[in-house]
Write a protein that holds these residues in place. Sequence first.
Motif, PDB file in Angstrom:
ATOM      1  N   THR A  37      35.548  12.790 -43.451  1.00 43.38           N
ATOM      2  CA  THR A  37      34.819  13.151 -42.217  1.00 43.38           C
ATOM      3  C   THR A  37      34.549  11.913 -41.363  1.00 43.38           C
ATOM      4  O   THR A  37      34.703  11.919 -40.137  1.00 43.38           O
ATOM      5  CB  THR A  37      33.495  13.833 -42.579  1.00 43.38           C
ATOM      6  N   TYR A  38      34.150  10.825 -42.068  1.00 39.34           N
ATOM      7  CA  TYR A  38      33.870   9.563 -41.351  1.00 39.34           C
ATOM      8  C   TYR A  38      35.113   9.056 -40.615  1.00 39.34           C
ATOM      9  O   TYR A  38      35.059   8.676 -39.444  1.00 39.34           O
ATOM     10  CB  TYR A  38      33.376   8.506 -42.334  1.00 39.34           C
ATOM     11  N   LEU A  39      36.250   9.087 -41.324  1.00 33.87           N
ATOM     12  CA  LEU A  39      37.486   8.603 -40.714  1.00 33.87           C
ATOM     13  C   LEU A  39      37.912   9.472 -39.542  1.00 33.87           C
ATOM     14  O   LEU A  39      38.408   8.955 -38.530  1.00 33.87           O
ATOM     15  CB  LEU A  39      38.602   8.545 -41.764  1.00 33.87           C
ATOM     16  N   LYS A  40      37.719  10.775 -39.689  1.00 33.35           N
ATOM     17  CA  LYS A  40      38.074  11.652 -38.571  1.00 33.35           C
ATOM     18  C   LYS A  40      37.224  11.355 -37.347  1.00 33.35           C
ATOM     19  O   LYS A  40      37.678  11.500 -36.203  1.00 33.35           O
ATOM     20  CB  LYS A  40      37.891  13.114 -38.989  1.00 33.35           C
ATOM     21  N   MET A  41      36.000  10.922 -37.584  1.00 28.90           N
ATOM     22  CA  MET A  41      35.117  10.604 -36.461  1.00 28.90           C
ATOM     23  C   MET A  41      35.429   9.228 -35.846  1.00 28.90           C
ATOM     24  O   MET A  41      35.395   9.069 -34.633  1.00 28.90           O
ATOM     25  CB  MET A  41      33.649  10.627 -36.931  1.00 28.90           C
ATOM     26  N   ILE A  42      35.747   8.268 -36.707  1.00 25.49           N
ATOM     27  CA  ILE A  42      35.821   6.876 -36.225  1.00 25.49           C
ATOM     28  C   ILE A  42      37.186   6.482 -35.686  1.00 25.49           C
ATOM     29  O   ILE A  42      37.298   5.667 -34.768  1.00 25.49           O
ATOM     30  CB  ILE A  42      35.391   5.903 -37.349  1.00 25.49           C
ATOM     31  N   ILE A  43      38.274   7.046 -36.276  1.00 27.59           N
ATOM     32  CA  ILE A  43      39.624   6.630 -35.877  1.00 27.59           C
ATOM     33  C   ILE A  43      39.908   6.899 -34.402  1.00 27.59           C
ATOM     34  O   ILE A  43      40.454   6.026 -33.706  1.00 27.59           O
ATOM     35  CB  ILE A  43      40.682   7.270 -36.794  1.00 27.59           C
ATOM     36  N   PRO A  44      39.574   8.067 -33.862  1.00 30.84           N
ATOM     37  CA  PRO A  44      39.840   8.296 -32.429  1.00 30.84           C
ATOM     38  C   PRO A  44      39.143   7.281 -31.521  1.00 30.84           C
ATOM     39  O   PRO A  44      39.593   7.004 -30.415  1.00 30.84           O
ATOM     40  CB  PRO A  44      39.315   9.713 -32.192  1.00 30.84           C
ATOM     41  N   ILE A  45      38.040   6.731 -32.015  1.00 30.07           N
ATOM     42  CA  ILE A  45      37.321   5.722 -31.217  1.00 30.07           C
ATOM     43  C   ILE A  45      37.892   4.329 -31.496  1.00 30.07           C
ATOM     44  O   ILE A  45      38.056   3.508 -30.590  1.00 30.07           O
ATOM     45  CB  ILE A  45      35.812   5.751 -31.551  1.00 30.07           C
ATOM     46  N   ALA A  46      38.238   4.091 -32.771  1.00 24.89           N
ATOM     47  CA  ALA A  46      38.658   2.745 -33.181  1.00 24.89           C
ATOM     48  C   ALA A  46      39.985   2.332 -32.559  1.00 24.89           C
ATOM     49  O   ALA A  46      40.155   1.185 -32.146  1.00 24.89           O
ATOM     50  CB  ALA A  46      38.740   2.666 -34.699  1.00 24.89           C
ATOM     51  N   ILE A  47      40.954   3.258 -32.522  1.00 19.08           N
ATOM     52  CA  ILE A  47      42.294   2.899 -32.060  1.00 19.08           C
ATOM     53  C   ILE A  47      42.284   2.419 -30.614  1.00 19.08           C
ATOM     54  O   ILE A  47      42.776   1.313 -30.310  1.00 19.08           O
ATOM     55  CB  ILE A  47      43.278   4.058 -32.271  1.00 19.08           C
ATOM     56  N   PRO A  48      41.733   3.182 -29.657  1.00 24.33           N
ATOM     57  CA  PRO A  48      41.726   2.673 -28.274  1.00 24.33           C
ATOM     58  C   PRO A  48      40.843   1.423 -28.106  1.00 24.33           C
ATOM     59  O   PRO A  48      41.145   0.544 -27.319  1.00 24.33           O
ATOM     60  CB  PRO A  48      41.190   3.849 -27.459  1.00 24.33           C
ATOM     61  N   THR A  49      39.749   1.383 -28.903  1.00 28.09           N
ATOM     62  CA  THR A  49      38.881   0.204 -28.818  1.00 28.09           C
ATOM     63  C   THR A  49      39.619  -1.043 -29.305  1.00 28.09           C
ATOM     64  O   THR A  49      39.545  -2.113 -28.702  1.00 28.09           O
ATOM     65  CB  THR A  49      37.606   0.406 -29.643  1.00 28.09           C
ATOM     66  N   LEU A  50      40.348  -0.855 -30.443  1.00 29.17           N
ATOM     67  CA  LEU A  50      41.123  -1.969 -30.971  1.00 29.17           C
ATOM     68  C   LEU A  50      42.208  -2.404 -29.991  1.00 29.17           C
ATOM     69  O   LEU A  50      42.432  -3.601 -29.765  1.00 29.17           O
ATOM     70  CB  LEU A  50      41.748  -1.575 -32.310  1.00 29.17           C
ATOM     71  N   ALA A  51      42.902  -1.453 -29.375  1.00 34.65           N
ATOM     72  CA  ALA A  51      43.948  -1.768 -28.396  1.00 34.65           C
ATOM     73  C   ALA A  51      43.359  -2.534 -27.210  1.00 34.65           C
ATOM     74  O   ALA A  51      43.951  -3.510 -26.706  1.00 34.65           O
ATOM     75  CB  ALA A  51      44.621  -0.482 -27.925  1.00 34.65           C
ATOM     76  N   LEU A  52      42.184  -2.084 -26.773  1.00 33.07           N
ATOM     77  CA  LEU A  52      41.516  -2.768 -25.661  1.00 33.07           C
ATOM     78  C   LEU A  52      41.125  -4.196 -26.046  1.00 33.07           C
ATOM     79  O   LEU A  52      41.318  -5.147 -25.270  1.00 33.07           O
ATOM     80  CB  LEU A  52      40.278  -1.972 -25.249  1.00 33.07           C
ATOM     81  N   PHE A  53      40.622  -4.356 -27.265  1.00 32.63           N
ATOM     82  CA  PHE A  53      40.221  -5.690 -27.726  1.00 32.63           C
ATOM     83  C   PHE A  53      41.434  -6.612 -27.839  1.00 32.63           C
ATOM     84  O   PHE A  53      41.376  -7.781 -27.436  1.00 32.63           O
ATOM     85  CB  PHE A  53      39.516  -5.576 -29.076  1.00 32.63           C
ATOM     86  N   VAL A  54      42.546  -6.091 -28.415  1.00 31.55           N
ATOM     87  CA  VAL A  54      43.760  -6.899 -28.562  1.00 31.55           C
ATOM     88  C   VAL A  54      44.270  -7.342 -27.194  1.00 31.55           C
ATOM     89  O   VAL A  54      44.673  -8.491 -26.995  1.00 31.55           O
ATOM     90  CB  VAL A  54      44.843  -6.118 -29.331  1.00 31.55           C
ATOM     91  N   ALA A  55      44.264  -6.413 -26.220  1.00 32.38           N
ATOM     92  CA  ALA A  55      44.722  -6.757 -24.868  1.00 32.38           C
ATOM     93  C   ALA A  55      43.825  -7.811 -24.230  1.00 32.38           C
ATOM     94  O   ALA A  55      44.298  -8.759 -23.587  1.00 32.38           O
ATOM     95  CB  ALA A  55      44.763  -5.499 -24.003  1.00 32.38           C
TER      96      ALA A  55
END
Length: 377
Positions: A37-55
């Motif tokens: 449940t935690y992963l289902k909640m966090i992954i949709p937020i983490a991926i774009p956030t991580l992409a934004l941070f990397v950029a």
Amino acid sequence: MKWFIFLVGFLLVPLLLFLEGDKRIVPLFHEHQVLITYLKMIIPIAIPTLALFVAWDKDKRDRKREREKEREHEVEEAQKKTEKQKAADDLRKNQARPFFMMSSNHEKLQMITQSGMPAVNIKIISQPKVDNLEIKVTKTIPALLSGEYVHIEENWEKTDWVLLKSETNFGEIVYWVYLPKIMKSYNFIEQEGDILSYDGKEEVSYPYNILMTHKSRFEEEFDFKLEYLNATRKYIENNETNLAIASLTTIIREGDFSKQESIEVLKQISFWFRTNGVYLKESECKRCKQYFLGNLGYESPIPFAHKWYERIAENCFNDPCNVADYTKDLISYFKNSEVDNIDFYTRNIEVYARDCIDDRNKEYTKLLLEKIMRLVI
């Protein structure tokens, strides 16, 4: 590494909060499904956030590299500019170094520079043998323009060597060694305490040894102020009044008058230029124009020099009253500054008085010169 730390922190911190949080939240899920449940909640937020941070991090590193490249480019350009300026300065110095030549009958000494600049503060030592006795002979020449001759009164055919010391327009010390018996001459320059040949001749050990043996005599046997005052007195007696004015200016240039004495002498010289009505030699004045400008310096930060560089570039001292104004401004600069020497600026007065005018009111000038001599003796 930064983005990895960010990712770990982004995933673990919320997970710990999630697991250790309010006990009312956890029961809403099956216990074995908490992590899912935690992963289902966090992954949709983490991926774009991580992409934004990397950029953002990549952009930051790119900007840093650009700034470093710009700094490197600026340093490289500054080095190139410095090297280019040094090369230009070295070229000007090389072209201002004099070459002295003696006529075959030992009656005329000629000086030539590639740039046309003069040699100044020329001191000559020779030691001829007369009736088997060695006689010390010294001679001083205030300045020689390129191509100019000076007549030699001494009998150099009876001496083993002649030594000459002079300065270039850039303050470099140069020496000339002449061997009359074989009629050969050698040019040396003093750089950082070393004496170096600059005329391209290979076998220079013999003239070099002569120079090093007797070089100290230039300081021991010349009382500059007394010698030039005596020369001034001789010029007055011979009615060579413009040379007397130039000779007094040479003493100022060498710093052998006190500051107050220099100011008083310059006041009298300024008054002389304004009131004497000397005749201008226009061709000589034009010939000396680049010399006058060179002594002031292009784009000088000193207001006095900048002002007169522009004026001379425009009219080249076409009226002796202009030299009177120049001398007056020089007095003001000298008086109100902390400098103790105005070497290059006084050279313009010296050369103008010596080469660019014809004094047709000599009796008036001699009275003024006598007044000046009383001030400094």
